[in-house]
Write an enzyme that holds these catalytic residues in place. Structure first.
Site, PDB file in Angstrom:
ATOM      1  N   ARG A  48      14.400  12.565   9.085  1.00 10.39           N
ATOM      2  CA  ARG A  48      14.386  13.961   8.655  1.00 10.39           C
ATOM      3  C   ARG A  48      13.539  14.781   9.620  1.00 10.39           C
ATOM      4  O   ARG A  48      12.317  14.666   9.636  1.00 10.39           O
ATOM      5  CB  ARG A  48      13.831  14.089   7.230  1.00 10.39           C
ATOM      6  CG  ARG A  48      13.769  15.547   6.763  1.00 10.39           C
ATOM      7  CD  ARG A  48      13.681  15.702   5.257  1.00 10.39           C
ATOM      8  NE  ARG A  48      12.429  15.245   4.694  1.00 10.39           N
ATOM      9  CZ  ARG A  48      12.023  15.520   3.444  1.00 10.39           C
ATOM     10  NH1 ARG A  48      12.801  16.263   2.656  1.00 10.39           N
ATOM     11  NH2 ARG A  48      10.883  15.050   2.999  1.00 10.39           N
TER      12      ARG A  48
ATOM     13  N   ASP B  84       3.641  16.114  -1.741  1.00 15.89           N
ATOM     14  CA  ASP B  84       3.973  16.435  -0.355  1.00 15.89           C
ATOM     15  C   ASP B  84       4.042  17.953  -0.230  1.00 15.89           C
ATOM     16  O   ASP B  84       3.646  18.681  -1.144  1.00 15.89           O
ATOM     17  CB  ASP B  84       5.257  15.742   0.106  1.00 15.89           C
ATOM     18  CG  ASP B  84       6.506  16.231  -0.626  1.00 15.89           C
ATOM     19  OD1 ASP B  84       6.425  17.202  -1.406  1.00 15.89           O
ATOM     20  OD2 ASP B  84       7.581  15.638  -0.404  1.00 15.89           O
TER      21      ASP B  84
END
Length: 518
Positions: free
Chosen positions: A162, A441
């Protein structure tokens, strides 16, 4: 390490960094920048214009100009090798320890994260590329004190990288005097160094329109042609994690169809985007405490049901969201609750037709796999479950005001405490942080700070105390929460206040945070 004309590397060249930043790799990054960066910037400007329309009273809906695509009879490419069975995917940053643990976890896919679970510290950006290259070559190992980590034998997860979103720059690599795109940097370096030794697969974050997907498709075609790889060598799964993208799922799949590997329900960022896009619109878009918004509330339910139906109609995988609970190896009761919650979450997803789902911790791989095994059996996926029973309207997706729950001081305290603690870790180079047995996160931190902003700027009165949310209240709570932690988090506190209570809403907290990062 040589220098390519027009390219300037301003980050320090630590041990082995020259292996990644070769002249050939720099040349490829420069070509990507010169070919695609202007269009990237145009699309970012289009985001701002759309947001201004929403702030002025506009709304979101299915695009009339792309109706033929939504109603058309077309399919994406057949699932690529290594992406046929995706029943359990593990996510995490690309430091050496996590890379090894993920590849030894028994998951089907590892999302090697250069985005929300990572920070763009220069050492992470290039060090992560080194770890990925070494892992794909089978040579990665890591020693910390008396503990040694190395790759085990047997089948390993398919690596899917990613890159950073379109909005983030890479300030340590300049092309013609301008910072490069973080997304093109992460993509370009990984593709360049690995496309001949493994399949170059990617997860694409934060997109807000099918036009942004079209740009990625053009990047993929450019890279394949440049290095003589067949069309479709690159595959990409798109995270549907912005509110606008939920109305363009068909169109996003269509733009990437030769390179598509499906869609993912990026639910934490999706919640952040819902708050962000309608943050000034009052009670119709106010959410209750972050931890009380479940996947079964009406607008989230509509979003995930539509995602599965859209994907399977087009022959694309539908991948479920992150289980952020972190089991404890010291507290059996916390451990029991975590496993029960993850089991319930994955059971709902498997029953809805998802082909697989995410976990953030190796200890949860078996739990997720067991649930999907129970539904899939020997089948690799549920692409045959077309979910023709699902009908989702624009009004269903927009029904944020139907979410049950309240705004409380406890929720405000959690948002402030988690937000500041996360930013402290982020500034020090860690993008995935266990706080209160939850994996936080950048996406979960964004929910925290955007809720504080929204409550403050929409006149919310807390249900449990009757107190109005004011800047003074947020400041006092921050002082009390940080005093309870007993740590000096002054820089992180200042940054949190900048993105949570300022008059102007900062698009992404990572942007001012990155400016503070060396």
């Amino acid at each position: 390490m040589g220098t390519v004309q027009g390219v300037e590397i301003t980050g320090p060249l630590d041990d082995r960094f020259a292996e990644i930043l070769t002249e050939e790799a720099q040349s490829f990054l420069a070509d990507l920048h010169r070919t695609f960066d202007a269009r990237r910037l145009e699309l970012l400007q289009a985001r701002k214009e759309r947001e201004a329309e929403l702030a002025a009273g506009g709304t979101l809906g299915f695009l009339p100009e792309t109706r033929e695509i939504r109603e058309g009879d077309w399919q994406v490419a057949e699932p690529a090798p290594g992406l046929v069975d995706r029943r359990v995917e593990i996510t995490g940053p690309t430091d050496a320890k996590m890379t090894i643990n993920a590849l030894n976890s028994g998951a089907k896919v590892w999302l090697a994260d250069h985005e929300d679970a990572n920070t763009p510290l220069w050492a992470n950006v290039i060090g992560g590329q080194l770890n990925l290259r070494d892992a794909n070559a089978g040579s990665l190992s890591y020693t910390s004190g008396e503990k040694h980590y190395e790759l085990t034998g047997g089948p390993r997860p398919t690596v899917v990288v990613r890159p950073r979103g379109w909005h983030l720059p890479e300030k340590h690599i300049l092309v013609d005097g301008a910072p490069t795109s973080g997304s093109l940097t992460d993509f370009g370096l990984y593709f360049f160094h690995n496309h001949l030794v493994t399949r170059p697969y990617f997860y694409l974050p934060k997109m807000e329109s099918h036009l942004e997907a079209r740009l990625w498709n053009e990047v993929f075609a450019f890279a394949e042609e440049r290095f003589g790889r067949p069309t479709g060598t690159i595959r990409a799964t798109v995270l549907i994690e912005t509110f606008p993208a939920a109305f363009e799922m068909d169109e996003i799949l269509y733009e990437l169809r030769e390179h598509s590997a499906g869609l993912n329900a990026g639910r934490w960022d999706f919640m952040f985007s819902v708050i962000k896009k309608f943050r000034t619109r009052g009670s119709d878009f106010l959410l209750p405490d972050r931890n009380t918004v479940t996947m079964t509330v009406p607008f989230m339910r509509a979003y995930t049901e539509l995602l599965v139906r859209t994907c399977h109609r087009r022959g694309a995988h539908a991948i479920g969201g992150m289980a952020a609970f972190i089991p404890s190896r010291r507290d059996p009761e916390i451990n029991k609750v975590a496993f029960e919650k993850v089991t319930a979450d994955k059971t709902r997803e498997a029953g809805d037709g998802f082909d697989g789902s995410w976990v953030a911790h190796p200890d949860l791989v078996e739990t997720c796999r067991t649930v999907f095994d129970g539904v899939l059996g020997d089948r690799p996926n549920q692409l045959d479950r077309l979910r023709d029973d699902v009908t989702v309207t624009a009004e269903d997706l927009l029904a944020v005001g139907d979410t049950p729950g309240q705004q409380t001081e406890a929720g405000l305290r959690n948002a402030v405490s988690v937000g500041v603690q996360y930013l402290d870790a982020w500034l020090k180079g860690s993008g995935a942080v266990a706080i209160n047995n939850m994996m936080e996160d950048a996406a979960t931190a964004e929910i925290s700070r955007s809720q504080v902003w929204q409550w403050l700027h929409n006149g919310v009165t807390l249900a449990d105390t009757g107190a109005p949310v004011t800047r003074e209240l947020v400041e006092r709570i921050a002082d009390e929460e940080l005093a309870a932690l007993g740590r000096d988090l002054g820089e992180a506190r200042a940054l949190f206040m900048e993105v949570a209570v300022a008059d102007e809403f900062v698009d992404f907290l990572t942007l001012p945070a990155y400016e503070r990062m060396p």
